[in-house]
Structure formats: structure tokens, C-alpha cells
Design a protein around this motif. Structure first.
Motif, mmCIF file in Angstrom:
data_model
loop_
_atom_site.group_PDB
_atom_site.id
_atom_site.type_symbol
_atom_site.label_atom_id
_atom_site.label_comp_id
_atom_site.label_asym_id
_atom_site.label_seq_id
_atom_site.Cartn_x
_atom_site.Cartn_y
_atom_site.Cartn_z
ATOM 1 N N LYS A 118 0.839 -1.208 0.000
ATOM 2 C CA LYS A 118 0.000 0.000 0.000
ATOM 3 C C LYS A 118 0.871 1.254 0.000
ATOM 4 O O LYS A 118 0.587 2.219 -0.722
ATOM 5 N N GLN A 119 1.934 1.266 0.787
ATOM 6 C CA GLN A 119 2.825 2.430 0.825
ATOM 7 C C GLN A 119 3.491 2.647 -0.525
ATOM 8 O O GLN A 119 3.657 3.787 -0.960
ATOM 9 N N TRP A 120 3.875 1.557 -1.195
ATOM 10 C CA TRP A 120 4.464 1.697 -2.530
ATOM 11 C C TRP A 120 3.447 2.314 -3.477
ATOM 12 O O TRP A 120 3.774 3.213 -4.246
ATOM 13 N N HIS A 121 2.213 1.844 -3.434
ATOM 14 C CA HIS A 121 1.186 2.387 -4.319
ATOM 15 C C HIS A 121 0.899 3.863 -4.011
ATOM 16 O O HIS A 121 0.664 4.653 -4.923
ATOM 17 N N LEU A 122 0.907 4.211 -2.742
ATOM 18 C CA LEU A 122 0.717 5.624 -2.383
ATOM 19 C C LEU A 122 1.862 6.490 -2.904
ATOM 20 O O LEU A 122 1.641 7.601 -3.390
ATOM 21 N N TYR A 157 -2.819 1.831 -8.448
ATOM 22 C CA TYR A 157 -3.257 2.320 -7.137
ATOM 23 C C TYR A 157 -4.735 2.003 -6.919
ATOM 24 O O TYR A 157 -5.126 1.510 -5.858
ATOM 25 N N GLN A 158 -5.558 2.254 -7.918
ATOM 26 C CA GLN A 158 -6.991 2.009 -7.788
ATOM 27 C C GLN A 158 -7.311 0.518 -7.714
ATOM 28 O O GLN A 158 -8.199 0.101 -6.959
ATOM 29 N N VAL A 159 -6.596 -0.297 -8.465
ATOM 30 C CA VAL A 159 -6.824 -1.744 -8.412
ATOM 31 C C VAL A 159 -6.453 -2.269 -7.032
ATOM 32 O O VAL A 159 -7.184 -3.081 -6.459
ATOM 33 N N HIS A 178 4.536 -11.135 -13.834
ATOM 34 C CA HIS A 178 5.835 -10.462 -13.842
ATOM 35 C C HIS A 178 6.942 -11.448 -14.236
ATOM 36 O O HIS A 178 7.829 -11.117 -15.030
ATOM 37 N N ALA A 179 6.884 -12.654 -13.675
ATOM 38 C CA ALA A 179 7.897 -13.659 -13.985
ATOM 39 C C ALA A 179 7.862 -14.067 -15.457
ATOM 40 O O ALA A 179 8.898 -14.367 -16.044
ATOM 41 N N ARG A 180 6.694 -14.054 -16.051
ATOM 42 C CA ARG A 180 6.554 -14.410 -17.469
ATOM 43 C C ARG A 180 6.838 -13.241 -18.401
ATOM 44 O O ARG A 180 6.838 -13.399 -19.615
ATOM 45 N N GLY A 181 7.032 -12.068 -17.848
ATOM 46 C CA GLY A 181 7.330 -10.898 -18.659
ATOM 47 C C GLY A 181 6.101 -10.232 -19.257
ATOM 48 O O GLY A 181 6.219 -9.396 -20.138
ATOM 49 N N ARG A 182 4.936 -10.567 -18.764
ATOM 50 C CA ARG A 182 3.698 -9.968 -19.290
ATOM 51 C C ARG A 182 3.381 -8.627 -18.652
ATOM 52 O O ARG A 182 2.828 -7.743 -19.286
ATOM 53 N N LEU A 183 3.687 -8.494 -17.369
ATOM 54 C CA LEU A 183 3.442 -7.254 -16.637
ATOM 55 C C LEU A 183 4.691 -6.897 -15.845
ATOM 56 O O LEU A 183 5.369 -7.776 -15.322
ATOM 57 N N ARG A 184 4.939 -5.642 -15.742
ATOM 58 C CA ARG A 184 6.031 -5.179 -14.894
ATOM 59 C C ARG A 184 5.427 -4.861 -13.529
ATOM 60 O O ARG A 184 4.439 -4.151 -13.439
ATOM 61 N N CYS A 185 6.024 -5.391 -12.503
ATOM 62 C CA CYS A 185 5.472 -5.229 -11.157
ATOM 63 C C CYS A 185 6.584 -4.813 -10.214
ATOM 64 O O CYS A 185 7.233 -5.650 -9.585
ATOM 65 N N ASP A 186 6.785 -3.516 -10.078
ATOM 66 C CA ASP A 186 7.877 -2.980 -9.271
ATOM 67 C C ASP A 186 7.630 -3.103 -7.762
ATOM 68 O O ASP A 186 8.561 -2.992 -6.990
ATOM 69 N N TRP A 187 6.400 -3.305 -7.351
ATOM 70 C CA TRP A 187 6.121 -3.349 -5.916
ATOM 71 C C TRP A 187 6.304 -4.734 -5.316
ATOM 72 O O TRP A 187 6.141 -4.898 -4.109
#
Length: 100
Positions: free
Chosen positions: A22-26, A36-38, A86-95
Motif C-alpha cells: 500500500k505504501q508503494w502504491h501511495l 493504485y486504484q486496483v 511479472h515472472a513471465r514478462g507480461r506485466l512489470r510489477c515494481d512493488w
């Protein structure tokens, strides 16, 4: 790359991990408003699941119980889905990293 504990060998996400996500999204609300909304929607489902199970039992609404269980599992299911994407390279997920 270390991901939050979501495998069958580890318990559900801790409140600390939920807070860090949550802090990362904020912190990235302006650059990633959809994420953030998801995440807010996932947390809303989580709270609704925890709050709704007792009234569902008290009001004898057996169809609501599975929905409450699904709501309670929403954060873990979402993080697991994002980690796989993220592991498959479909989405980037920095959090994922800061959540650990």
C-alpha cells in the motif's frame, strides 16, 4: 528475485506486507494511478470479506459465505497473479520487491 510469500508452503500475506504494498502504491499514485486504484479495490474486497462473514452466517445466507472467503483471499490471489505475470514478462510489477 524474491516475491512476497504466496506459495503453498508459506502462509498468507502478513499485514506488514500488505502495508508495504500500500505504501508503494501511495508513493507512486501519480505515475501509476490504475495500479493504485486496483490495489484499493483488492483491499476493499479483503475488508468486505472479513466484515461480511459473520452477518452472512447470522442471517443464514450460505451463498454469501464463499464470496466472503474469496474476498478474504483477494490480496494473496492478486499478488500471486501479478508475480506470475511479472515472472513471465507480461506485466512489470515494481512493488513485488518492496513488499518483502
Amino acid at each position: 528475485m524474491a516475491y512476497p510469500r504466496t506459495s503453498a508452503h508459506h502462509p498468507a500475506l502478513s499485514l506488514l506486507e500488505l502495508q508495504r504494498i500500500k505504501q508503494w502504491h501511495l508513493a507512486h499514485k501519480d505515475t501509476r494511478p490504475l495500479e493504485y486504484q486496483v490495489w484499493d479495490a483488492v483491499l476493499t474486497l479483503w475488508v468486505m470479506g472479513w466484515v461480511g462473514w459473520l452477518p452472512a452466517l447470522a442471517l443464514d445466507a450460505p451463498l454469501a459465505c464463499p464470496l466472503c472467503l474469496l474476498g478474504m483471499a483477494a490480496p494473496q490471489l492478486y499478488v500471486r497473479w501479478r508475480a506470475r505475470a511479472h515472472a513471465r514478462g507480461r506485466l512489470r510489477c515494481d512493488w513485488l520487491e518492496p513488499a518483502h
